[in-house]
Design a protein around this motif. Structure first.
Motif, PDB file in Angstrom:
ATOM      1  N   UNK A  27     -41.191  -0.233 -40.897  1.00  0.00           N
ATOM      2  CA  UNK A  27     -41.056  -0.486 -39.461  1.00  0.00           C
ATOM      3  C   UNK A  27     -42.425  -0.676 -38.836  1.00  0.00           C
ATOM      4  N   UNK A  28     -42.504  -1.636 -37.922  1.00  0.00           N
ATOM      5  CA  UNK A  28     -43.722  -1.793 -37.130  1.00  0.00           C
ATOM      6  C   UNK A  28     -43.546  -0.937 -35.872  1.00  0.00           C
ATOM      7  N   UNK A  29     -44.599  -0.249 -35.523  1.00  0.00           N
ATOM      8  CA  UNK A  29     -44.589   0.691 -34.404  1.00  0.00           C
ATOM      9  C   UNK A  29     -45.637   0.220 -33.405  1.00  0.00           C
ATOM     10  N   UNK A  30     -45.212  -0.006 -32.183  1.00  0.00           N
ATOM     11  CA  UNK A  30     -46.131  -0.434 -31.136  1.00  0.00           C
ATOM     12  C   UNK A  30     -46.589   0.806 -30.366  1.00  0.00           C
ATOM     13  N   UNK A  31     -47.696   1.407 -30.828  1.00  0.00           N
ATOM     14  CA  UNK A  31     -48.177   2.641 -30.203  1.00  0.00           C
ATOM     15  C   UNK A  31     -49.687   2.794 -30.410  1.00  0.00           C
TER      16      UNK A  31
END
Length: 169
Positions: free
Chosen positions: A139-143
């Protein structure tokens, strides 16, 4: 900032010794075969960890070491987390929130049923009935920080498992 979370269920384990505790069960021959293949698959996809965190159960330790070796990660720097042994999804969030912010890509190796439950909460577009042994969900996490994981925008971009491409041709 884009971060990458790779969740891996341990490879196939042995039930050969009925007196062995669940925590101490090793990989069977298929598990020993599959783990490095899945590590090679990640390497070919360019998914290389900055950190590997694994349950400290024997089968997850063996899986983590084989995958680490296949992707060129120093097995001496694997972080062993006993609390990942048969944990609930909230423990995954706790472990992820504790990852240092310099880490961009983290692999977590753990067990069912918790890992299946957790991956099913990553993104509304992704759902599986059962995470197969040595299965991988990315999963790509935008954080900006890992401790924002719970509220970060997440998107599953990878679902791999042993044998997935066997009949592709």
């Amino acid at each position: 900032m884009q971060r990458t979370l790779i969740l891996i269920r341990h490879a196939k384990s042995s039930w050969a010794n009925p007196l062995e505790s669940d925590f101490d069960r090793p990989l069977n021959e298929r598990g020993k075969h599959d783990a490095p293949i899945m590590g090679e698959r990640l390497k070919k996809l360019g998914v290389i960890p900055d950190l590997i965190i694994s349950s400290s159960a024997k089968r997850t330790r063996q899986t983590a070491k084989r995958i680490a070796d296949a992707v060129g990660y120093d097995i001496e720097t694997i972080k062993w987390e006993e609390k990942l042994y048969h944990c609930s999804p909230s423990v995954f969030e706790e472990v992820i929130s504790g990852v240092g912010d310099r880490i961009k890509t983290v692999f977590i190796i753990a067990h069912n049923p918790g890992i299946t439950e957790f991956v099913n909460h990553l993104s509304p577009e992704f759902r599986i009935d059962n995470m197969p042994t040595c299965g991988i969900v990315g999963a790509s996490i935008d954080a900006e920080e890992w401790n924002n994981f719970a509220v970060a925008k997440r998107k599953v971009f990878l679902y791999e498992y042993p044998g997935k491409h066997d009949n592709a041709e």
